[in-house]
Design a protein around this motif. Structure first.
Motif, PDB file in Angstrom:
ATOM      1  N   TYR A  20      -1.413   4.372  -9.618  1.00 38.11           N
ATOM      2  CA  TYR A  20      -0.388   4.630  -8.597  1.00 38.11           C
ATOM      3  C   TYR A  20       0.295   5.984  -8.820  1.00 38.11           C
ATOM      4  O   TYR A  20       0.457   6.782  -7.894  1.00 38.11           O
ATOM      5  N   ILE A  36       2.372  -1.502  -3.011  1.00 41.52           N
ATOM      6  CA  ILE A  36       1.235  -1.611  -3.948  1.00 41.52           C
ATOM      7  C   ILE A  36       1.675  -2.267  -5.269  1.00 41.52           C
ATOM      8  O   ILE A  36       0.976  -3.125  -5.817  1.00 41.52           O
ATOM      9  N   GLY A  37       2.850  -1.883  -5.765  1.00 42.16           N
ATOM     10  CA  GLY A  37       3.360  -2.454  -7.033  1.00 42.16           C
ATOM     11  C   GLY A  37       3.440  -3.979  -6.981  1.00 42.16           C
ATOM     12  O   GLY A  37       2.818  -4.674  -7.801  1.00 42.16           O
ATOM     13  N   TYR A  95       7.211   1.960  -7.544  1.00 39.92           N
ATOM     14  CA  TYR A  95       6.282   0.952  -8.094  1.00 39.92           C
ATOM     15  C   TYR A  95       7.063  -0.108  -8.878  1.00 39.92           C
ATOM     16  O   TYR A  95       6.940  -1.307  -8.619  1.00 39.92           O
ATOM     17  N   SER A  98      -4.891  -1.567  -7.626  1.00 39.63           N
ATOM     18  CA  SER A  98      -3.985  -0.521  -7.146  1.00 39.63           C
ATOM     19  C   SER A  98      -4.708   0.393  -6.152  1.00 39.63           C
ATOM     20  O   SER A  98      -4.190   0.729  -5.093  1.00 39.63           O
ATOM     21  N   TYR A 130      -4.176   0.582  -2.116  1.00 38.89           N
ATOM     22  CA  TYR A 130      -3.759   1.868  -1.540  1.00 38.89           C
ATOM     23  C   TYR A 130      -4.489   2.126  -0.221  1.00 38.89           C
ATOM     24  O   TYR A 130      -3.874   2.532   0.773  1.00 38.89           O
ATOM     25  N   VAL A 164      -0.049  -5.637  -6.799  1.00 39.90           N
ATOM     26  CA  VAL A 164      -0.740  -5.682  -8.102  1.00 39.90           C
ATOM     27  C   VAL A 164      -0.078  -6.729  -8.998  1.00 39.90           C
ATOM     28  O   VAL A 164      -0.757  -7.591  -9.587  1.00 39.90           O
ATOM     29  N   THR A 171       2.622   1.850   1.423  1.00 37.72           N
ATOM     30  CA  THR A 171       2.147   2.119   0.056  1.00 37.72           C
ATOM     31  C   THR A 171       3.168   1.687  -0.997  1.00 37.72           C
ATOM     32  O   THR A 171       2.811   1.473  -2.151  1.00 37.72           O
ATOM     33  N   GLY A 175      -2.347  -0.618 -12.974  1.00 37.88           N
ATOM     34  CA  GLY A 175      -2.011  -0.328 -11.580  1.00 37.88           C
ATOM     35  C   GLY A 175      -1.037   0.845 -11.502  1.00 37.88           C
ATOM     36  O   GLY A 175      -1.160   1.729 -10.642  1.00 37.88           O
ATOM     37  N   TYR A 176      -0.097   0.878 -12.425  1.00 39.62           N
ATOM     38  CA  TYR A 176       0.921   1.943 -12.487  1.00 39.62           C
ATOM     39  C   TYR A 176       0.248   3.307 -12.750  1.00 39.62           C
ATOM     40  O   TYR A 176       0.573   4.310 -12.116  1.00 39.62           O
TER      41      TYR A 176
END
Lengths: 262, 247
Positions: free
Chosen positions: A179, A92-93, A190, A76, A80, A96, A89, A175-176
């Motif tokens: 984030y 990103i979710g 996300y 993550s 970023y 990952v 951005t 990752g969350y």
């Protein structure tokens, strides 16, 4: 004369390597065939199978979970830095999730379980071999493949996909956390983008990979266990071989499977 | 009757068994003596099918063990009991479970019957009260006795002993030798012992054979063996450094 010998030496080494590799592969195929015959003759030792499933699965929960968590968090963070440059951005979710489900979840789980359980399988069976416990099983008319190999291989093939899903899921949660809580980005984006970009095939292809990895690590580790000779030093040597070979074959198989499945 | 017929086996070009011929008579204890590394264990492993010969036959009651299919071999093996040099106990199981192991695998009997049989055979070998101990918690002599108990639990027709007294003090060696004799009297099995313990061989063996250079060079009743004129046997029995046996 010496020059000729020196010139031939590399060819000799290559020849020896080829012979060794072919011999090794042939032995593994024979070993797998013997195992299949054992399944056909005796079915499966359920008690041992459940023990091995607990050992490979439940007992590996922390190591696999931690691996997934930190990998997801790092992914993550790294994603970023790259995504910020091009202003995406929100991707990103999916980055990952897809990385974890398709690649890192199955591979890292397989490598961690190779280190934890593959080494244990090779050293346990290897110790049994050098202390004549395998011979004792045969003398007691108990097929050692049925008793030792089959439960381990089946347990690895059943538990690896479950552990890979777990690893991926925890990775996505990791990752969350980064984030939302460290980078201060929108949590809805996300999750929403993961739903948008992740397909069901990403999940089950990852699972299929994990089944293959489970088979590879358990077959090589138990095979190396049965090959062990040379006392305590031999156990160490063959255990190392089991871990190294399993890891290399897993990475090689990962490339092959990725090119076929995705 | 067990017959080894012209049995040969080589490892890396070195002949360990060389056209070996021997008969093991039913219900008698035959002790095969010979030097360390002389092929005694290899011979024993051929008898139980753990090794395959380069040439020759292993006949058990007329059946060539090397022509049997895996299932047939396993059926035949149920008639055998084998005591390994270091016991070869399954180290993840305690003493009780080790002895019960063949019963659980091959006999469909109740847990109560298993307990009864295991405790009875543990009593026979003098290990009552040790059933819950792990193999790592007991001495070498006790491990061998557990090995004897495990080998006897299925009431085998043939018992193989791989150097049963090696690594034990003289008193414990005598305990093991007496145990072999008393178990033979009780269970009436055909016994094959390989050993280099001369005193133990005279005590336990009905017949003694000597393996040298891959062949049986002397074979006969215990009393005859003591009076052997073969210089190799004489040197081995006397434990002398000088003689025809090359070091």
């Amino acid at each position: 004369m010496n020059i000729i010998i020196k010139l031939l030496s590399p060819f000799e080494k290559i020849g020896n390597f080829v012979i060794y590799t072919v011999n090794e592969l042939g032995s593994i195929v024979i070993y797998m065939w013997d195992m299949m015959l054992s399944i056909a003759a005796y079915f499966v030792n359920l008690e041992n199978l459940i023990d091995q499933m607990i050992f490979i699965g439940m007992d590996s929960f922390y190591v696999v979970g931690l691996t997934g968590l930190f990998t997801g968090m790092v992914l993550s963070l790294q994603a970023y830095y790259a995504a910020k440059i091009v202003g995406v951005t929100y991707m990103i979710g999916p980055t990952v999730a897809l990385s974890m489900l398709r690649e890192l979840g199955p591979v890292l789980t397989a490598l961690m379980i190779t280190a934890r359980c593959g080494s244990s399988m090779a050293s346990e069976i290897g110790t049994m071999k050098v202390t004549e416990q395998i011979d004792a099983l045969e003398v007691m008319a108990v097929d050692p493949y049925y008793f030792l190999s089959v439960p381990r291989v089946l347990a690895a093939m059943i538990m690896l996909p479950l552990m890979a899903v777990l690893c991926s899921l925890i990775g996505i949660i990791g990752g969350y956390i980064v984030y939302v809580y460290f980078l201060g980005l929108n949590h809805v984006t996300y999750i929403d983008k993961i739903y948008q970009y992740v397909k069901l095939s990403d999940i089950y292809n990852g699972l299929l990979k994990a089944v293959f990895f489970g088979a590879i690590l358990s077959i090589i580790s138990t095979y190396k266990g049965f090959q062990t000779s040379g006392g305590a030093k031999g156990v160490g040597k063959f255990t190392t071989q089991a871990v190294v070979l399993s890891s290399v074959y897993i990475l090689f198989a990962d490339y092959l499977l990725t090119s076929i499945l995705f | 009757m067990i017959i080894l017929d012209k049995l040969s086996k080589s490892f890396n070009g070195i002949k360990v068994l060389d056209d070996l011929n021997i008969k093991f008579e039913d219900k008698k204890i035959t002790v095969v003596i010979g030097r360390s590394g002389g092929g005694k264990s290899v011979m024993l492993k051929h008898i139980i099918g753990l090794m395959q010969p380069d040439s020759g036959r292993v006949l058990i009651n007329g059946l060539d063990i090397n022509l049997l299919k895996k299932k047939e071999l396993n059926e035949l093996r149920k008639k055998f009991g084998m005591v390994f040099q270091d016991g070869a106990l399954l180290d993840s199981l305690n003493v009780f479970e080790n002895v019960a192991f063949p019963l659980r695998r091959h006999m469909k009997i109740s847990e109560n019957e298993i307990k009864k049989k295991v405790f009875s055979v543990l009593e026979d070998v003098g290990l009552e009260g040790h059933d819950k101990k792990m193999p790592s918690e007991i001495s070498g002599g006790m491990r061998k006795r557990v090995g004897v108990a495990r080998a006897l639990i299925l009431n085998p027709e043939i018992m193989l002993f791989d150097e049963p007294t090696t690594g034990l003090d003289p008193i414990m060696s005598d305990v093991i030798n007496n145990l072999i004799i008393s178990m033979h009297d009780k269970f009436n099995f055909t016994g094959i012992i390989i050993s280099h313990d001369i005193a133990g061989a005279y005590k336990t063996g009905d017949i003694i054979a000597m393996l040298y250079d891959g062949k049986i060079i002397e074979y006969g009743p215990s009393e005859d063996f003591k009076n052997s004129v073969n210089p190799v046997v004489k040197q081995f029995v006397s434990g002398s450094m000088t003689g025809p046996i090359s070091i």
